[in-house]
Design an enzyme around this catalytic site. Structure first.
Site, PDB file in Angstrom:
ATOM      1  N   LYS A 160      19.951  -0.529   4.808  1.00 28.34           N
ATOM      2  CA  LYS A 160      19.973  -0.878   3.375  1.00 28.34           C
ATOM      3  C   LYS A 160      21.297  -1.564   3.006  1.00 28.34           C
ATOM      4  CE  LYS A 160      15.912   0.130   2.263  1.00 28.34           C
ATOM      5  NZ  LYS A 160      15.023  -0.917   1.753  1.00 28.34           N
ATOM      6  N   ARG A 193      -1.254  -1.835   6.946  1.00 37.66           N
ATOM      7  CA  ARG A 193      -2.197  -0.723   7.077  1.00 37.66           C
ATOM      8  C   ARG A 193      -3.609  -1.165   6.710  1.00 37.66           C
ATOM      9  NH1 ARG A 193      -0.022   4.573   4.253  1.00 37.66           N
ATOM     10  NH2 ARG A 193       1.203   3.184   2.919  1.00 37.66           N
ATOM     11  N   TYR A 230      18.640   4.373   8.398  1.00 37.33           N
ATOM     12  CA  TYR A 230      18.006   3.822   7.188  1.00 37.33           C
ATOM     13  C   TYR A 230      19.077   3.316   6.213  1.00 37.33           C
ATOM     14  CZ  TYR A 230      15.463   4.000   2.704  1.00 37.33           C
ATOM     15  OH  TYR A 230      14.914   3.716   1.465  1.00 37.33           O
ATOM     16  N   LEU A 240       0.824  -1.216   0.000  1.00 35.22           N
ATOM     17  CA  LEU A 240       0.000   0.000   0.000  1.00 35.22           C
ATOM     18  C   LEU A 240       0.859   1.267   0.000  1.00 35.22           C
ATOM     19  CD1 LEU A 240      -2.915  -1.038   2.398  1.00 35.22           C
ATOM     20  CD2 LEU A 240      -2.500  -1.620   0.002  1.00 35.22           C
ATOM     21  N   GLY A 241       2.165   1.102  -0.121  1.00 34.90           N
ATOM     22  CA  GLY A 241       3.065   2.246  -0.098  1.00 34.90           C
ATOM     23  C   GLY A 241       3.236   2.885  -1.469  1.00 34.90           C
ATOM     24  N   GLN A 242       4.196   3.814  -1.530  1.00 36.96           N
ATOM     25  CA  GLN A 242       4.387   4.601  -2.765  1.00 36.96           C
ATOM     26  C   GLN A 242       4.718   3.700  -3.958  1.00 36.96           C
ATOM     27  OE1 GLN A 242       7.752   7.286  -2.895  1.00 36.96           O
ATOM     28  NE2 GLN A 242       6.923   8.432  -4.620  1.00 36.96           N
TER      29      GLN A 242
HETATM   30  P1  NAD Z   1       6.391   3.440   1.708  1.00 38.56           P
HETATM   31  O1  NAD Z   1       6.727   3.957   3.044  1.00 38.56           O
HETATM   32  O2  NAD Z   1       5.558   4.283   0.809  1.00 38.56           O
HETATM   33  O3  NAD Z   1       5.670   2.017   1.842  1.00 38.56           O
HETATM   34  C1  NAD Z   1       6.125   1.057   2.733  1.00 38.56           C
HETATM   35  C2  NAD Z   1       4.946   0.194   3.141  1.00 38.56           C
HETATM   36  O4  NAD Z   1       5.419  -0.751   4.089  1.00 38.56           O
HETATM   37  C3  NAD Z   1       3.822   0.981   3.822  1.00 38.56           C
HETATM   38  O5  NAD Z   1       2.593   0.782   3.134  1.00 38.56           O
HETATM   39  C4  NAD Z   1       3.763   0.432   5.237  1.00 38.56           C
HETATM   40  O6  NAD Z   1       2.454   0.328   5.752  1.00 38.56           O
HETATM   41  C5  NAD Z   1       4.378  -0.962   5.032  1.00 38.56           C
HETATM   42  N1  NAD Z   1       4.935  -1.525   6.254  1.00 38.56           N
HETATM   43  C6  NAD Z   1       5.563  -0.898   7.271  1.00 38.56           C
HETATM   44  N2  NAD Z   1       5.877  -1.779   8.245  1.00 38.56           N
HETATM   45  C7  NAD Z   1       5.454  -2.998   7.818  1.00 38.56           C
HETATM   46  C8  NAD Z   1       5.496  -4.308   8.363  1.00 38.56           C
HETATM   47  N3  NAD Z   1       6.016  -4.540   9.577  1.00 38.56           N
HETATM   48  N4  NAD Z   1       4.990  -5.327   7.624  1.00 38.56           N
HETATM   49  C9  NAD Z   1       4.426  -5.106   6.414  1.00 38.56           C
HETATM   50  N5  NAD Z   1       4.338  -3.877   5.856  1.00 38.56           N
HETATM   51  C10 NAD Z   1       4.852  -2.839   6.547  1.00 38.56           C
HETATM   52  O7  NAD Z   1       7.773   3.025   1.003  1.00 38.56           O
HETATM   53  P2  NAD Z   1       8.100   2.952  -0.561  1.00 38.56           P
HETATM   54  O8  NAD Z   1       8.528   4.284  -0.974  1.00 38.56           O
HETATM   55  O9  NAD Z   1       7.026   2.270  -1.286  1.00 38.56           O
HETATM   56  O10 NAD Z   1       9.423   2.043  -0.487  1.00 38.56           O
HETATM   57  C11 NAD Z   1       9.419   0.659  -0.752  1.00 38.56           C
HETATM   58  C12 NAD Z   1      10.842   0.159  -0.703  1.00 38.56           C
HETATM   59  O11 NAD Z   1      11.639   0.870  -1.656  1.00 38.56           O
HETATM   60  C13 NAD Z   1      11.533   0.352   0.644  1.00 38.56           C
HETATM   61  O12 NAD Z   1      12.413  -0.734   0.871  1.00 38.56           O
HETATM   62  C14 NAD Z   1      12.342   1.608   0.447  1.00 38.56           C
HETATM   63  O13 NAD Z   1      13.467   1.640   1.286  1.00 38.56           O
HETATM   64  C15 NAD Z   1      12.745   1.469  -0.993  1.00 38.56           C
HETATM   65  N6  NAD Z   1      13.080   2.760  -1.617  1.00 38.56           N
HETATM   66  C16 NAD Z   1      12.122   3.685  -1.838  1.00 38.56           C
HETATM   67  C17 NAD Z   1      12.465   4.895  -2.436  1.00 38.56           C
HETATM   68  C18 NAD Z   1      11.450   5.959  -2.723  1.00 38.56           C
HETATM   69  O14 NAD Z   1      11.835   7.070  -3.096  1.00 38.56           O
HETATM   70  N7  NAD Z   1      10.167   5.695  -2.583  1.00 38.56           N
HETATM   71  C19 NAD Z   1      13.810   5.149  -2.757  1.00 38.56           C
HETATM   72  C20 NAD Z   1      14.763   4.199  -2.472  1.00 38.56           C
HETATM   73  C21 NAD Z   1      14.387   2.980  -1.912  1.00 38.56           C
HETATM   74  C1  AKB Z   2      14.180   8.379   1.261  1.00 38.04           C
HETATM   75  O1  AKB Z   2      14.313   9.585   1.001  1.00 38.04           O
HETATM   76  O2  AKB Z   2      14.286   7.889   2.398  1.00 38.04           O
HETATM   77  C2  AKB Z   2      13.926   7.443   0.105  1.00 38.04           C
HETATM   78  C3  AKB Z   2      15.212   6.900  -0.417  1.00 38.04           C
HETATM   79  C4  AKB Z   2      16.022   7.708  -1.342  1.00 38.04           C
HETATM   80  O3  AKB Z   2      15.593   5.817  -0.069  1.00 38.04           O
HETATM   81  N1  AKB Z   2      13.187   8.141  -0.896  1.00 38.04           N
END
Ligand code: NAD
Ligand code: AKB
Length: 308
Positions: free
Chosen positions: A141, A32, A137, A6-8
């Site tokens: 990673k 969520r 964080y 449900l995340g981004q």
């Molecule tokens: P987000 O925060 O939008 O979504 C994360 C989801 O994880 C949320 O819906 C949350 O409810 C769920 N969550 C939290 N704790 C949980 C648990 N214990 N069990 C199950 N679900 C749980 O994050 P995102 O942006 O979708 O990121 C997804 C992945 O990509 C992450 O590993 C993040 O580190 C990585 N990432 C994202 C970005 C970015 O810009 N969005 C950049 C680099 C890396």
């Molecule tokens: C954050 O800003 O934490 C994320 C990432 C770059 O991992 N968007």
């Protein structure tokens, strides 16, 4: 199965995987309760925490899962406010998924981030360099990448990852990261005509439009095993790199009267510890990566998407 669906990223990845493989072939999971979310209304969904290993194992068996896209995590800004939670979910959750993969012979996608780099990395960050992040964080990673490599080498688990840049999209809100300003600016511009940006105007970071990120993810997972190299735990992928003021100017040229102030907060420190851009030669060579969205294309897509 998609964790953190449900995340981004999960919102769009789940939708794309369902288009590709069929709605009932893709199980969305998250902690969520969002009954109206398109991943809940649009196909199978189960409540599942990645730190509950027994429940995770049970769902894998009951649902006959073959591949896990493991997106559940705590991002940088939220993680620095609660480092213990960040470590427990990011590292603990990844161990849950990798252990299940070892036992049930699953393929895994587990994303990394540009946050693995620290202030000592070159500003155009190479694939291989010392990884000394200053955020919790980022450290989780780096651990995730090492776990991925260990499970591959020790148990033959096919786990792959991408060091995503800051991702820009409009279908779901950004989830508590440092790069969220590059998403929020579009919503504020269209809602109020003004944005108070929490990093300085000259802050430059690697960024990517979500369509490119989804394409990269699926392309990496579809690449034959013998093409995947030593970067498997976290391939650098580049999209576009711009400063906050270049982004504000691009928005202003599309939204008349838009103004932006720059008032850095604590997130400036995290942004300053990350590179400006990244070298993605390994992704280009190993699995043919090439981005499609530049700053102009990304701004047009965001503004049209939010308006629609
Ligand atoms: P987000 O925060 O939008 O979504 C994360 C989801 O994880 C949320 O819906 C949350 O409810 C769920 N969550 C939290 N704790 C949980 C648990 N214990 N069990 C199950 N679900 C749980 O994050 P995102 O942006 O979708 O990121 C997804 C992945 O990509 C992450 O590993 C993040 O580190 C990585 N990432 C994202 C970005 C970015 O810009 N969005 C950049 C680099 C890396
Ligand atoms: C954050 O800003 O934490 C994320 C990432 C770059 O991992 N968007």
């Amino acid at each position: 199965m998609v964790t953190g669906a449900l995340g981004q990223i999960g919102t769009e990845l789940t939708e794309e995987l369902r288009k590709k493989h069929g709605t009932h072939q893709v199980l969305a999971t998250d902690v969520r309760d969002l009954p109206d979310h398109p991943c809940v209304t649009g196909g199978p969904f189960r409540y599942l925490s990645v730190i509950d290993a027994d429940d995770f194992d049970r769902v894998i068996t009951e649902e006959d899962i073959g591949t896990v896209y493991h997106l559940a995590a705590i991002l940088s800004a939220t993680g620095e406010k609660n480092p213990e939670l960040c470590e427990r979910i990011n590292v603990g959750g990844t161990i849950t998924v990798l252990e299940a993969a070892r036992k049930h012979n699953l393929r895994v996608f587990a994303p990394s981030s540009i946050a693995v780099f620290g202030p000592d990395a070159p500003k155009h960050a190479p694939q291989i360099c010392p990884l000394n992040p200053t955020t919790m964080y980022g450290r989780t990673k780096v651990t995730g990448e090492r776990l991925a490599m260990n499970y591959w080498k020790q148990y033959g688990v096919d786990v792959r990852g991408i060091r995503y840049p800051g991702l820009i999209s409009y279908k779901a809100p950004a989830g508590g990261g440092t790069t969220d300003y590059a998403v929020e600016i579009f919503h504020s511009a269209l809602e109020t005509g003004h944005y108070d940006c929490f990093v300085s105007s000259d802050t430059r970071l690697p960024m990517m439009y979500m369509s490119d990120a989804i394409r990269a993810t699926i392309s990496l997972m579809e690449t034959p095993l013998d093409r995947i190299g030593d970067a498997r735990g976290g391939y650098n992928v580049s999209g576009v790199s711009f400063t906050a003021s270049e982004l504000a100017d691009a928005v202003a040229s599309r939204v008349s009267g838009f103004t932006c102030d720059f008032n850095p907060d604590i997130r400036q420190k995290y942004a300053d510890s990350w590179p400006d851009s990244i070298d993605d030669q390994s992704s280009r060579e190993d699995w043919g990566w090439s981005p499609e969205y530049d700053l102009d294309a990304l701004c047009d897509a965001m503004i049209n998407g939010i308006r629609d």
